[in-house]
Scaffold this motif. Structure first.
Motif, PDB file in Angstrom:
ATOM      1  N   HIS A  60       8.854  72.369  27.198  1.00  0.00           N
ATOM      2  CA  HIS A  60       7.594  73.065  28.057  1.00  0.00           C
ATOM      3  C   HIS A  60       6.461  72.173  28.345  1.00  0.00           C
ATOM      4  O   HIS A  60       6.245  72.704  29.762  1.00  0.00           O
ATOM      5  CB  HIS A  60       6.810  73.943  26.362  1.00  0.00           C
ATOM      6  N   LYS A  61       6.854  71.372  28.220  1.00  0.00           N
ATOM      7  CA  LYS A  61       5.884  70.052  29.200  1.00  0.00           C
ATOM      8  C   LYS A  61       6.610  70.289  30.803  1.00  0.00           C
ATOM      9  O   LYS A  61       5.906  69.924  31.520  1.00  0.00           O
ATOM     10  CB  LYS A  61       5.700  69.355  28.315  1.00  0.00           C
ATOM     11  N   LEU A  62       7.920  70.138  30.022  1.00  0.00           N
ATOM     12  CA  LEU A  62       8.736  69.381  31.303  1.00  0.00           C
ATOM     13  C   LEU A  62       8.536  70.800  32.234  1.00  0.00           C
ATOM     14  O   LEU A  62       8.555  70.918  33.014  1.00  0.00           O
ATOM     15  CB  LEU A  62       9.900  69.173  31.419  1.00  0.00           C
ATOM     16  N   ASN A  63       8.535  71.931  31.533  1.00  0.00           N
ATOM     17  CA  ASN A  63       8.217  72.834  32.892  1.00  0.00           C
ATOM     18  C   ASN A  63       6.986  73.153  33.627  1.00  0.00           C
ATOM     19  O   ASN A  63       6.908  73.637  34.418  1.00  0.00           O
ATOM     20  CB  ASN A  63       9.245  74.251  31.967  1.00  0.00           C
ATOM     21  N   LYS A  64       5.774  73.099  32.331  1.00  0.00           N
ATOM     22  CA  LYS A  64       4.175  72.852  32.954  1.00  0.00           C
ATOM     23  C   LYS A  64       4.217  72.039  33.883  1.00  0.00           C
ATOM     24  O   LYS A  64       3.829  72.792  34.915  1.00  0.00           O
ATOM     25  CB  LYS A  64       3.906  72.937  31.718  1.00  0.00           C
ATOM     26  N   GLY A  65       5.188  71.228  33.822  1.00  0.00           N
ATOM     27  CA  GLY A  65       4.705  70.022  35.045  1.00  0.00           C
ATOM     28  C   GLY A  65       6.103  70.336  36.731  1.00  0.00           C
ATOM     29  O   GLY A  65       4.880  69.505  37.157  1.00  0.00           O
ATOM     30  N   LEU A  66       6.568  70.589  36.310  1.00  0.00           N
ATOM     31  CA  LEU A  66       7.749  71.009  37.118  1.00  0.00           C
ATOM     32  C   LEU A  66       6.887  72.102  38.419  1.00  0.00           C
ATOM     33  O   LEU A  66       6.936  72.365  38.978  1.00  0.00           O
ATOM     34  CB  LEU A  66       8.806  71.239  36.571  1.00  0.00           C
ATOM     35  N   GLY A  67       6.491  73.140  36.554  1.00  0.00           N
ATOM     36  CA  GLY A  67       5.187  73.937  37.732  1.00  0.00           C
ATOM     37  C   GLY A  67       4.245  73.553  38.704  1.00  0.00           C
ATOM     38  O   GLY A  67       3.848  74.175  39.813  1.00  0.00           O
ATOM     39  N   LYS A  68       3.901  72.390  37.966  1.00  0.00           N
ATOM     40  CA  LYS A  68       2.145  72.101  38.538  1.00  0.00           C
ATOM     41  C   LYS A  68       3.134  71.123  40.478  1.00  0.00           C
ATOM     42  O   LYS A  68       1.899  71.505  41.282  1.00  0.00           O
ATOM     43  CB  LYS A  68       1.507  70.326  38.141  1.00  0.00           C
ATOM     44  N   ILE A  69       4.044  70.831  40.464  1.00  0.00           N
ATOM     45  CA  ILE A  69       4.751  70.359  41.639  1.00  0.00           C
ATOM     46  C   ILE A  69       5.358  71.367  42.174  1.00  0.00           C
ATOM     47  O   ILE A  69       5.996  70.510  43.092  1.00  0.00           O
ATOM     48  CB  ILE A  69       5.064  69.098  41.097  1.00  0.00           C
ATOM     49  N   GLY A  70       5.528  72.405  42.339  1.00  0.00           N
ATOM     50  CA  GLY A  70       6.003  73.414  43.025  1.00  0.00           C
ATOM     51  C   GLY A  70       7.109  73.742  42.796  1.00  0.00           C
ATOM     52  O   GLY A  70       8.061  74.432  43.174  1.00  0.00           O
ATOM     53  N   LYS A  71       8.299  73.619  41.885  1.00  0.00           N
ATOM     54  CA  LYS A  71       9.852  73.584  41.069  1.00  0.00           C
ATOM     55  C   LYS A  71       9.644  74.594  39.800  1.00  0.00           C
ATOM     56  O   LYS A  71       9.085  74.297  38.733  1.00  0.00           O
ATOM     57  CB  LYS A  71      10.456  71.862  41.280  1.00  0.00           C
ATOM     58  N   ASN A  72       9.902  75.969  39.983  1.00  0.00           N
ATOM     59  CA  ASN A  72       9.796  76.281  39.191  1.00  0.00           C
ATOM     60  C   ASN A  72      11.561  76.609  38.659  1.00  0.00           C
ATOM     61  O   ASN A  72      12.102  77.787  39.322  1.00  0.00           O
ATOM     62  CB  ASN A  72       9.203  78.320  39.053  1.00  0.00           C
ATOM     63  N   ILE A  73      12.156  75.908  36.926  1.00  0.00           N
ATOM     64  CA  ILE A  73      13.508  75.929  37.025  1.00  0.00           C
ATOM     65  C   ILE A  73      13.191  76.799  35.947  1.00  0.00           C
ATOM     66  O   ILE A  73      12.188  76.298  34.871  1.00  0.00           O
ATOM     67  CB  ILE A  73      13.887  74.798  37.676  1.00  0.00           C
ATOM     68  N   ASP A  74      14.187  76.273  35.360  1.00  0.00           N
ATOM     69  CA  ASP A  74      15.017  77.116  33.505  1.00  0.00           C
ATOM     70  C   ASP A  74      15.196  75.452  33.545  1.00  0.00           C
ATOM     71  O   ASP A  74      16.223  75.391  33.687  1.00  0.00           O
ATOM     72  CB  ASP A  74      15.272  78.264  33.325  1.00  0.00           C
ATOM     73  N   VAL A  75      14.624  74.815  32.896  1.00  0.00           N
ATOM     74  CA  VAL A  75      14.908  72.994  31.848  1.00  0.00           C
ATOM     75  C   VAL A  75      16.168  73.255  31.146  1.00  0.00           C
ATOM     76  O   VAL A  75      17.004  72.225  30.790  1.00  0.00           O
ATOM     77  CB  VAL A  75      13.746  72.260  32.276  1.00  0.00           C
ATOM     78  N   GLU A  76      15.090  74.179  30.020  1.00  0.00           N
ATOM     79  CA  GLU A  76      16.737  74.407  29.312  1.00  0.00           C
ATOM     80  C   GLU A  76      18.592  74.292  29.790  1.00  0.00           C
ATOM     81  O   GLU A  76      19.044  73.642  28.999  1.00  0.00           O
ATOM     82  CB  GLU A  76      16.391  75.789  28.533  1.00  0.00           C
ATOM     83  N   ASP A  77      18.977  75.012  31.140  1.00  0.00           N
ATOM     84  CA  ASP A  77      19.507  74.804  31.432  1.00  0.00           C
ATOM     85  C   ASP A  77      20.296  73.223  31.759  1.00  0.00           C
ATOM     86  O   ASP A  77      21.549  73.259  31.234  1.00  0.00           O
ATOM     87  CB  ASP A  77      19.551  76.088  33.014  1.00  0.00           C
ATOM     88  N   PHE A  78      19.259  72.452  32.198  1.00  0.00           N
ATOM     89  CA  PHE A  78      20.168  70.864  31.776  1.00  0.00           C
ATOM     90  C   PHE A  78      20.649  70.409  30.369  1.00  0.00           C
ATOM     91  O   PHE A  78      20.969  69.708  30.248  1.00  0.00           O
ATOM     92  CB  PHE A  78      19.283  69.991  32.874  1.00  0.00           C
ATOM     93  N   PHE A  79      19.588  71.053  29.114  1.00  0.00           N
ATOM     94  CA  PHE A  79      19.595  70.586  28.003  1.00  0.00           C
ATOM     95  C   PHE A  79      20.435  71.362  26.849  1.00  0.00           C
ATOM     96  O   PHE A  79      19.930  70.453  25.875  1.00  0.00           O
ATOM     97  CB  PHE A  79      18.264  69.769  27.766  1.00  0.00           C
ATOM     98  N   CYS A  80      20.842  72.447  27.094  1.00  0.00           N
ATOM     99  CA  CYS A  80      21.301  73.107  26.343  1.00  0.00           C
ATOM    100  C   CYS A  80      22.806  72.626  26.120  1.00  0.00           C
ATOM    101  O   CYS A  80      23.838  72.854  27.472  1.00  0.00           O
ATOM    102  CB  CYS A  80      20.875  74.808  25.822  1.00  0.00           C
TER     103      CYS A  80
END
Length: 73
Positions: A53-73
């Motif tokens: 969740h923190k990672l998703n929020k941080g990436l959103g702050k820098i303009g990269k909205n992705i679903d990081v769960e795709d990388f770690f599931c």
């Protein structure tokens, strides 16, 4: 590999491709350097849901909205 060093995880390679450095991600996501390093370099690392969740929020702050769960599931 990056600069002849350790192999990167899929997420680390994605960061490299999108020209996002780890320090920028640490600051935006408020994650520790150790956690970001594991995310980028340890192919076996499976982060906690709170970290994702923190990672998703941080990436959103820098303009990269992705679903990081795709990388770690």
């Amino acid at each position: 590999m990056l600069w002849g060093g350790k192999p990167r995880s899929r997420f680390g390679k994605w960061l490299d491709k999108n020209e996002i450095n780890q320090i920028e991600l640490e600051r935006a996501s408020k994650l520790s350097s150790g956690t970001v390093s594991k995310l980028c370099n340890d192919k076996q690392y499976r982060p906690k849901l709170a970290t994702i969740h923190k990672l998703n929020k941080g990436l959103g702050k820098i303009g990269k909205n992705i679903d990081v769960e795709d990388f770690f599931c």
